[in-house]
Design an enzyme around this catalytic site. Structure first.
Site, short mmCIF file in Angstrom:
data_model
loop_
_atom_site.label_atom_id
_atom_site.label_comp_id
_atom_site.label_asym_id
_atom_site.label_seq_id
_atom_site.Cartn_x
_atom_site.Cartn_y
_atom_site.Cartn_z
N SER A 122 90.59 11.60 45.20
CA SER A 122 88.89 11.12 45.07
C SER A 122 88.09 10.49 46.18
O SER A 122 88.97 10.36 47.01
CB SER A 122 88.53 10.30 43.71
OG SER A 122 87.59 9.73 43.50
N TYR A 146 82.02 12.75 46.24
CA TYR A 146 80.89 12.64 45.59
C TYR A 146 79.86 12.66 46.91
O TYR A 146 80.00 11.67 47.62
CB TYR A 146 80.99 11.21 45.05
CG TYR A 146 81.77 10.96 43.79
CD1 TYR A 146 81.50 11.79 42.74
CD2 TYR A 146 82.70 10.07 43.56
CE1 TYR A 146 82.05 12.23 41.53
CE2 TYR A 146 83.34 9.97 42.15
CZ TYR A 146 82.90 11.07 41.19
OH TYR A 146 83.62 11.09 40.10
N THR A 172 82.06 17.34 43.54
CA THR A 172 81.59 17.13 42.37
C THR A 172 80.15 17.14 41.83
O THR A 172 79.28 16.24 42.60
CB THR A 172 82.27 16.01 41.84
OG1 THR A 172 83.76 15.89 41.93
CG2 THR A 172 81.82 15.59 40.27
N LYS A 253 82.58 21.41 41.42
CA LYS A 253 83.25 20.82 40.15
C LYS A 253 82.23 20.45 39.44
O LYS A 253 81.34 19.95 39.77
CB LYS A 253 84.22 19.65 40.58
CG LYS A 253 84.74 19.11 39.34
CD LYS A 253 85.76 17.95 39.78
CE LYS A 253 86.52 17.27 38.63
NZ LYS A 253 86.11 16.28 37.81
N HIS A 277 84.15 16.81 33.29
CA HIS A 277 84.60 15.52 33.75
C HIS A 277 85.23 14.85 32.64
O HIS A 277 85.17 13.78 32.48
CB HIS A 277 83.07 14.68 34.17
CG HIS A 277 83.42 13.73 35.07
ND1 HIS A 277 82.98 14.02 36.41
CD2 HIS A 277 84.15 12.56 35.35
CE1 HIS A 277 83.41 12.96 37.19
NE2 HIS A 277 84.16 12.14 36.64
C1 FNR Z 1 87.69 10.89 36.48
N1 FNR Z 1 87.24 12.14 37.01
C2 FNR Z 1 86.95 12.16 38.06
N2 FNR Z 1 86.31 13.42 38.73
C3 FNR Z 1 85.81 13.34 40.09
O1 FNR Z 1 85.60 14.44 40.45
N3 FNR Z 1 85.86 12.39 40.78
C4 FNR Z 1 86.51 10.85 40.47
O2 FNR Z 1 86.52 10.08 41.12
C5 FNR Z 1 87.04 11.03 38.94
N4 FNR Z 1 87.17 9.78 38.32
C6 FNR Z 1 87.97 9.74 37.27
C7 FNR Z 1 88.39 8.54 36.75
C8 FNR Z 1 88.93 8.67 35.50
C9 FNR Z 1 89.71 7.48 34.93
C10 FNR Z 1 89.09 9.81 34.76
C11 FNR Z 1 89.79 9.79 33.40
C12 FNR Z 1 88.49 11.09 35.03
C13 FNR Z 1 87.15 13.39 36.15
C14 FNR Z 1 88.61 14.02 36.19
O3 FNR Z 1 88.42 14.64 37.81
C15 FNR Z 1 88.84 15.23 35.39
O4 FNR Z 1 87.61 15.99 35.28
C16 FNR Z 1 88.86 14.82 33.95
O5 FNR Z 1 89.72 13.55 33.98
C17 FNR Z 1 89.84 15.82 33.23
O6 FNR Z 1 89.79 15.40 31.89
P1 FNR Z 1 90.99 15.08 31.08
O7 FNR Z 1 92.21 15.72 31.55
O8 FNR Z 1 91.09 13.34 31.48
O9 FNR Z 1 90.69 15.26 29.69
#
Ligand code: FNR
Length: 378
Positions: A122, A146, A172, A253, A277
Site C-alpha cells: 500500500s 493513493y 486505487t 483498482k 475495496h
Molecule cells: C484495505 N484495502 C486497501 N486497498 C488499497 O488500495 N489500499 C489500501 O491501503 C488498502 N487498505 C486496506 C486496509 C484494510 C484493513 C483492508 C481490509 C482493506 C482494500 C484491499 O486492497 C482489498 O480491496 C480488500 O481487502 C478485498 O476485500 P477482502 O478480501 O478483505 O474481502
C-alpha cells in the site's frame, strides 16, 4: 500446496487453523480492539461487505468426471511474468502494525518469497517502500498508489516505486476520500494519521517541503498536511498524465462497470482491477463477484485482477471461472499476519491454494484456462 493438508490428515496439525472463520476468530483474540475494528470493519452497516462474501454462494460449477486432472497447473501469466499461482495479496494500509512483530510489510514480502504469491504494498506503509522488495526473493511486488493531490508528490512516489523494483503500479480509484466507517471513527478512534503508516511521505523530500517543518514538531499540522495531499479524485483527463509517468504496467483498482473498463483500456491502461475495496468504501452496492463477469467480458486480452469477499480456495476457483486473471485477498492474509507473522501469512496462502487445487482436481479441471466460463448462477 497440498503438502500441509496431507500432513494434517496424518495428524501433524500445524500451529494455525485451516479456515477463514478460525483465522478471524483467532486474530480477534490477538488484535487490539481498535485494530480489529479497522481490519474487520467496512462502511456503513457493512451491507456490501457482507454481500461480497455471501454472493459467492450463488455461483456454482458443475463437476466433470473422467477428466484425469491428476496433475494440476495453477500457474498464470501476468504482464509478461510467469507466476506459479493465480493469487496475490491485495494492498492493505497499515500492514506494518497488524503483524505481531510490528514489521508487517516485510513479513508479507517474506511470505510472498516463500509462496510465489505477489505482494502489493500500500501507499500507507510503516517502512518506506524501498525497504520492501529486498524481502520478496524472486516473487514480484506491486506498488499501490493513493494518488496525492500534489502532482510532484505523486510522480515522486511512482518513480520511487519503479526504482525500488516493484513490477506493477496499482492505482486505487475509489479512495480519494475515506468511506463512512463508523467502526473506525466512533468506536475505535483508530489513529490512522500517525507516523507509522506514513513512512512513504516522511521519506519523501516533496512531502517534507510541503510540510515545511519537522514532522514530529507539530503532529496536528503534520496530520493536516497529510490530509491535504492524501487523495486526488482522478478524472479521465488524468490518465494521459498517469500513463506518461512510468514504464510499469498500470492497473486501475476499483473499476466495476464495463464501460469504465473499456474506456480505461482505450486510454492505454494495462490491467483492470475489479474491486469494491472489500466493502470499505461505497456501501449498499452490488457484490464484487457479481460485477466481475460483465467487466471481464469487455477486457479481451487485458488482464483482470479481482478482489473483495474471497474467503476460501473455492472462492478463488469461482473468481477465475468468472473471468479473473489473478485473484486478490485482503482480510484473510491480514488475519494470518496477526496470528503468526510471515509464517501465518504463508499458512493462509497455502490453505487457499490447497483448497483451490483440490477443488480443481475433483471438478476435473487441470489448469486455469479450463475453468473459464464453466460456472452458473444458482
Ligand atoms: C484495505 N484495502 C486497501 N486497498 C488499497 O488500495 N489500499 C489500501 O491501503 C488498502 N487498505 C486496506 C486496509 C484494510 C484493513 C483492508 C481490509 C482493506 C482494500 C484491499 O486492497 C482489498 O480491496 C480488500 O481487502 C478485498 O476485500 P477482502 O478480501 O478483505 O474481502
Amino acid at each position: 500446496n497440498l503438502e500441509q493438508y496431507v500432513r494434517g490428515l496424518d495428524g501433524h496439525l500445524p500451529e494455525f487453523p485451516f479456515s477463514f472463520a478460525e483465522w478471524e476468530e483467532k486474530a480477534t483474540t490477538l488484535m487490539s480492539t481498535s485494530l480489529l475494528h479497522y481490519v474487520a470493519g467496512g462502511s456503513g452497516d457493512q451491507h456490501t461487505q457482507t454481500n461480497n462474501v455471501e454472493a459467492f454462494h450463488h455461483w456454482g460449477m458443475t463437476p466433470r468426471m473422467l477428466a484425469a486432472a491428476t496433475e494440476r497447473d495453477l500457474s498464470i501469466e501476468l504482464f509478461g511474468m510467469k507466476l506459479p499461482t493465480p493469487l496475490f495479496m491485495a494492498p492493505i494500509g497499515v500492514t506494518g502494525i497488524i503483524d505481531r512483530d510490528n514489521d508487517g510489510e516485510r513479513a508479507c514480502a517474506r511470505a510472498a518469497a516463500a509462496t510465489g504469491v505477489p505482494f502489493c504494498a500500500s501507499t500507507l506503509t510503516q517502512v518506506p517502500m524501498e525497504k520492501i522488495p529486498g524481502s520478496l526473493g524472486e516473487t514480484p511486488g506491486f506498488f499501490q498508489l493513493y494518488t496525492p493531490s500534489d502532482k510532484q508528490l505523486a510522480e515522486s512516489f511512482i518513480s520511487r516505486a519503479e526504482a525500488a523494483g516493484f513490477k506493477a503500479l496499482v492505482v486505487t480509484l475509489d479512495t480519494w476520500m475515506p468511506g463512512y466507517r463508523p467502526r473506525d471513527l466512533v468506536r475505535s478512534n483508530f489513529p490512522q494519521l500517525r507516523g507509522w503508516c506514513l513512512a512513504n511521505y516522511f521519506s519523501d523530500q516533496r512531502f517534507l517541503d510541503i510540510l515545511g517543518q519537522d514532522p514530529d514538531k507539530d503532529v496536528r499540522a503534520t496530520a493536516r498536511a497529510f490530509a491535504s495531499v492524501f487523495g486526488k479524485s482522478l478524472g479521465w483527463e488524468d490518465l494521459g498524465w498517469l500513463r506518461g509517468t512510468t514504464k510499469l504496467p498500470i492497473v486501475l483498482k476499483g473499476i466495476c462497470h464495463p464501460d469504465d473498463a473499456k474506456r480505461a483500456i482505450d486510454a492505454g491502461i494495462d490491467g483492470i482491477y475489479v474491486s469494491n475495496h472489500g466493502g470499505r468504501q461505497a456501501n449498499g452496492g452490488r457484490a464484487a463477484i457479481d460485477m466481475l463477469p460483465e467487466v471481464a467480458e469487455v477486457c479481451g486480452d487485458t488482464p483482470v485482477l479481482f478482489d473483495s469477499g474471497v474467503r476460501s480456495g473455492v472462492d478463488v476457483v469461482k473468481a477465475l471461472a468468472l473471468g479473473a486473471t489473478a485473484v486478490g485477498i485482503g482480510r484473510p492474509y491480514s488475519y494470518g499476519l496477526a496470528i503468526g507473522g510471515a509464517a501465518g501469512v504463508e499458512h493462509v496462502l497455502r490453505c487457499l491454494l490447497a483448497e483451490a487445487e483440490i477443488q480443481m482436481a475433483i471438478d476435473g479441471r487441470a489448469d486455469i484456462a479450463s475453468l473459464r466460463g464453466d460456472i452458473q448462477r444458482i
